[in-house]
Design a protein around this motif. Structure first.
Motif, PDB file in Angstrom:
ATOM      1  N   VAL A  50     -18.945   1.501  35.964  1.00  0.00           N
ATOM      2  CA  VAL A  50     -18.226   0.326  36.464  1.00  0.00           C
ATOM      3  C   VAL A  50     -17.243  -0.167  35.402  1.00  0.00           C
ATOM      4  O   VAL A  50     -16.075  -0.452  35.706  1.00  0.00           O
ATOM      5  N   ALA A  51     -17.702  -0.271  34.154  1.00  0.00           N
ATOM      6  CA  ALA A  51     -16.820  -0.743  33.085  1.00  0.00           C
ATOM      7  C   ALA A  51     -15.654   0.206  32.865  1.00  0.00           C
ATOM      8  O   ALA A  51     -14.498  -0.226  32.728  1.00  0.00           O
ATOM      9  N   VAL A  52     -15.919   1.498  32.848  1.00  0.00           N
ATOM     10  CA  VAL A  52     -14.855   2.464  32.585  1.00  0.00           C
ATOM     11  C   VAL A  52     -13.863   2.517  33.739  1.00  0.00           C
ATOM     12  O   VAL A  52     -12.647   2.565  33.518  1.00  0.00           O
ATOM     13  N   ILE A  53     -14.350   2.452  34.961  1.00  0.00           N
ATOM     14  CA  ILE A  53     -13.445   2.467  36.113  1.00  0.00           C
ATOM     15  C   ILE A  53     -12.580   1.215  36.128  1.00  0.00           C
ATOM     16  O   ILE A  53     -11.379   1.274  36.429  1.00  0.00           O
ATOM     17  N   LEU A  54     -13.170   0.054  35.803  1.00  0.00           N
ATOM     18  CA  LEU A  54     -12.381  -1.173  35.759  1.00  0.00           C
ATOM     19  C   LEU A  54     -11.332  -1.140  34.646  1.00  0.00           C
ATOM     20  O   LEU A  54     -10.262  -1.729  34.776  1.00  0.00           O
ATOM     21  N   LEU A  55     -11.644  -0.454  33.548  1.00  0.00           N
ATOM     22  CA  LEU A  55     -10.684  -0.369  32.452  1.00  0.00           C
ATOM     23  C   LEU A  55      -9.582   0.653  32.711  1.00  0.00           C
ATOM     24  O   LEU A  55      -8.536   0.600  32.062  1.00  0.00           O
ATOM     25  N   THR A  56      -9.792   1.595  33.625  1.00  0.00           N
ATOM     26  CA  THR A  56      -8.753   2.593  33.906  1.00  0.00           C
ATOM     27  C   THR A  56      -7.727   2.078  34.894  1.00  0.00           C
ATOM     28  O   THR A  56      -6.638   2.643  34.991  1.00  0.00           O
ATOM     29  N   ALA A  57      -8.050   1.039  35.633  1.00  0.00           N
ATOM     30  CA  ALA A  57      -7.107   0.504  36.616  1.00  0.00           C
ATOM     31  C   ALA A  57      -5.958  -0.186  35.886  1.00  0.00           C
ATOM     32  O   ALA A  57      -6.168  -0.963  34.958  1.00  0.00           O
ATOM     33  N   SER A  58      -4.739   0.111  36.311  1.00  0.00           N
ATOM     34  CA  SER A  58      -3.591  -0.530  35.683  1.00  0.00           C
ATOM     35  C   SER A  58      -3.395  -1.925  36.267  1.00  0.00           C
ATOM     36  O   SER A  58      -3.694  -2.178  37.430  1.00  0.00           O
ATOM     37  N   ARG A  59      -2.911  -2.801  35.460  1.00  0.00           N
ATOM     38  CA  ARG A  59      -2.690  -4.180  35.873  1.00  0.00           C
ATOM     39  C   ARG A  59      -1.252  -4.348  36.349  1.00  0.00           C
ATOM     40  O   ARG A  59      -0.399  -3.496  36.087  1.00  0.00           O
ATOM     41  N   PRO A  60      -0.936  -5.431  37.039  1.00  0.00           N
ATOM     42  CA  PRO A  60       0.440  -5.648  37.513  1.00  0.00           C
ATOM     43  C   PRO A  60       1.466  -5.702  36.376  1.00  0.00           C
ATOM     44  O   PRO A  60       2.625  -5.375  36.579  1.00  0.00           O
ATOM     45  N   GLU A  61       1.017  -6.095  35.182  1.00  0.00           N
ATOM     46  CA  GLU A  61       1.937  -6.144  34.049  1.00  0.00           C
ATOM     47  C   GLU A  61       2.249  -4.750  33.520  1.00  0.00           C
ATOM     48  O   GLU A  61       3.117  -4.580  32.679  1.00  0.00           O
ATOM     49  N   GLY A  62       1.522  -3.759  33.973  1.00  0.00           N
ATOM     50  CA  GLY A  62       1.744  -2.386  33.522  1.00  0.00           C
ATOM     51  C   GLY A  62       0.859  -1.979  32.367  1.00  0.00           C
ATOM     52  O   GLY A  62       0.961  -0.867  31.871  1.00  0.00           O
ATOM     53  N   ASP A  63      -0.016  -2.859  31.919  1.00  0.00           N
ATOM     54  CA  ASP A  63      -0.900  -2.539  30.800  1.00  0.00           C
ATOM     55  C   ASP A  63      -2.132  -1.803  31.291  1.00  0.00           C
ATOM     56  O   ASP A  63      -2.652  -2.083  32.356  1.00  0.00           O
ATOM     57  N   PHE A  64      -2.595  -0.883  30.497  1.00  0.00           N
ATOM     58  CA  PHE A  64      -3.861  -0.232  30.767  1.00  0.00           C
ATOM     59  C   PHE A  64      -4.452   0.220  29.454  1.00  0.00           C
ATOM     60  O   PHE A  64      -3.744   0.341  28.458  1.00  0.00           O
ATOM     61  N   LEU A  65      -5.731   0.438  29.436  1.00  0.00           N
ATOM     62  CA  LEU A  65      -6.424   0.735  28.190  1.00  0.00           C
ATOM     63  C   LEU A  65      -6.428   2.224  27.871  1.00  0.00           C
ATOM     64  O   LEU A  65      -6.348   2.610  26.726  1.00  0.00           O
ATOM     65  N   PHE A  66      -6.503   3.054  28.883  1.00  0.00           N
ATOM     66  CA  PHE A  66      -6.581   4.488  28.659  1.00  0.00           C
ATOM     67  C   PHE A  66      -5.188   5.109  28.689  1.00  0.00           C
ATOM     68  O   PHE A  66      -4.405   4.844  29.594  1.00  0.00           O
ATOM     69  N   SER A 123      -8.898  10.855  26.825  1.00  0.00           N
ATOM     70  CA  SER A 123      -9.332   9.932  27.883  1.00  0.00           C
ATOM     71  C   SER A 123     -10.055  10.668  28.990  1.00  0.00           C
ATOM     72  O   SER A 123     -11.080  10.216  29.489  1.00  0.00           O
ATOM     73  N   TYR A 124      -9.509  11.807  29.360  1.00  0.00           N
ATOM     74  CA  TYR A 124     -10.154  12.587  30.419  1.00  0.00           C
ATOM     75  C   TYR A 124     -11.480  13.170  29.951  1.00  0.00           C
ATOM     76  O   TYR A 124     -12.443  13.239  30.722  1.00  0.00           O
ATOM     77  N   LEU A 125     -11.548  13.587  28.696  1.00  0.00           N
ATOM     78  CA  LEU A 125     -12.816  14.087  28.168  1.00  0.00           C
ATOM     79  C   LEU A 125     -13.860  12.971  28.110  1.00  0.00           C
ATOM     80  O   LEU A 125     -15.043  13.209  28.357  1.00  0.00           O
ATOM     81  N   PHE A 126     -13.426  11.757  27.797  1.00  0.00           N
ATOM     82  CA  PHE A 126     -14.360  10.624  27.771  1.00  0.00           C
ATOM     83  C   PHE A 126     -14.877  10.327  29.175  1.00  0.00           C
ATOM     84  O   PHE A 126     -16.075  10.136  29.374  1.00  0.00           O
ATOM     85  N   LEU A 127     -13.984  10.295  30.155  1.00  0.00           N
ATOM     86  CA  LEU A 127     -14.405   9.996  31.529  1.00  0.00           C
ATOM     87  C   LEU A 127     -15.316  11.081  32.089  1.00  0.00           C
ATOM     88  O   LEU A 127     -16.415  10.811  32.575  1.00  0.00           O
ATOM     89  N   LEU A 128     -14.868  12.319  32.021  1.00  0.00           N
ATOM     90  CA  LEU A 128     -15.660  13.412  32.605  1.00  0.00           C
ATOM     91  C   LEU A 128     -16.902  13.718  31.774  1.00  0.00           C
ATOM     92  O   LEU A 128     -17.970  13.997  32.324  1.00  0.00           O
ATOM     93  N   GLY A 129     -16.773  13.656  30.465  1.00  0.00           N
ATOM     94  CA  GLY A 129     -17.922  13.902  29.604  1.00  0.00           C
ATOM     95  C   GLY A 129     -18.995  12.845  29.766  1.00  0.00           C
ATOM     96  O   GLY A 129     -20.191  13.155  29.779  1.00  0.00           O
ATOM     97  N   GLY A 130     -18.587  11.592  29.897  1.00  0.00           N
ATOM     98  CA  GLY A 130     -19.558  10.520  30.107  1.00  0.00           C
ATOM     99  C   GLY A 130     -20.293  10.662  31.422  1.00  0.00           C
ATOM    100  O   GLY A 130     -21.497  10.431  31.501  1.00  0.00           O
TER     101      GLY A 130
END
Length: 140
Positions: free
Chosen positions: A86-102, A108-115
């Motif tokens: 839940v935390a990782v999916i919420l952090l991958t979503a881009s915001r209207p300002e265009g900011d994102f964490l990943f 990033s893909y290794l972190f998502l798939l590996g996790g």
């Protein structure tokens, strides 16, 4: 033969019961801890590329397997894994300002798939519903 044994079911099978209050609180705590580890791992994995990624995945795996051991079953691995996802999916979503964490890098893909793979492995390796103790005789 009993009717339970005719259908191929085990005589030791017990119906599922509602979890107790402390167990529910433990699962909620593990869920929240999984969310914290997911957010921290998202920050660490991009900071120090190969070492940070390995540290983030090792932390997630330790939490998932430790939760399974502490809770005495697979639910202890599933609860923090759900919080992590839940935390990782919420952090991958881009915001209207265009900011994102990943970033769009391979880390990033290794972190998502590996996790996710580690979560499945730890939930599979979690303790089953077999009795544990020195005086338990299995197979008889």
């Amino acid at each position: 033969m009993t009717s339970a044994n005719q259908g191929g079911g085990s005589l030791l099978a017990q119906p599922l019961q509602r979890p107790s209050g402390p167990r529910v609180l433990a699962y909620l705590g593990l869920f929240m801890l999984g969310a914290v580890v997911g957010a921290a791992g998202a920050l660490v994995q991009g900071g120090w590329f190969p070492g940070g990624l390995l540290l983030a995945l090792a932390g997630a795996g330790g939490l998932f397997l430790g939760g399974a051991r502490a809770a005495g079953g697979r639910g202890g691995a599933v609860a923090p894994a759900a919080g992590w996802m839940v935390a990782v999916i919420l952090l991958t979503a881009s915001r209207p300002e265009g900011d994102f964490l990943f970033g769009a890098g391979v880390g990033s893909y290794l972190f998502l798939l590996g996790g996710m793979a580690i979560a499945v492995i730890c939930a599979t390796l979690g303790l089953g519903r077999q009795p544990s103790g020195p005086d338990v005789r299995l197979g008889k």
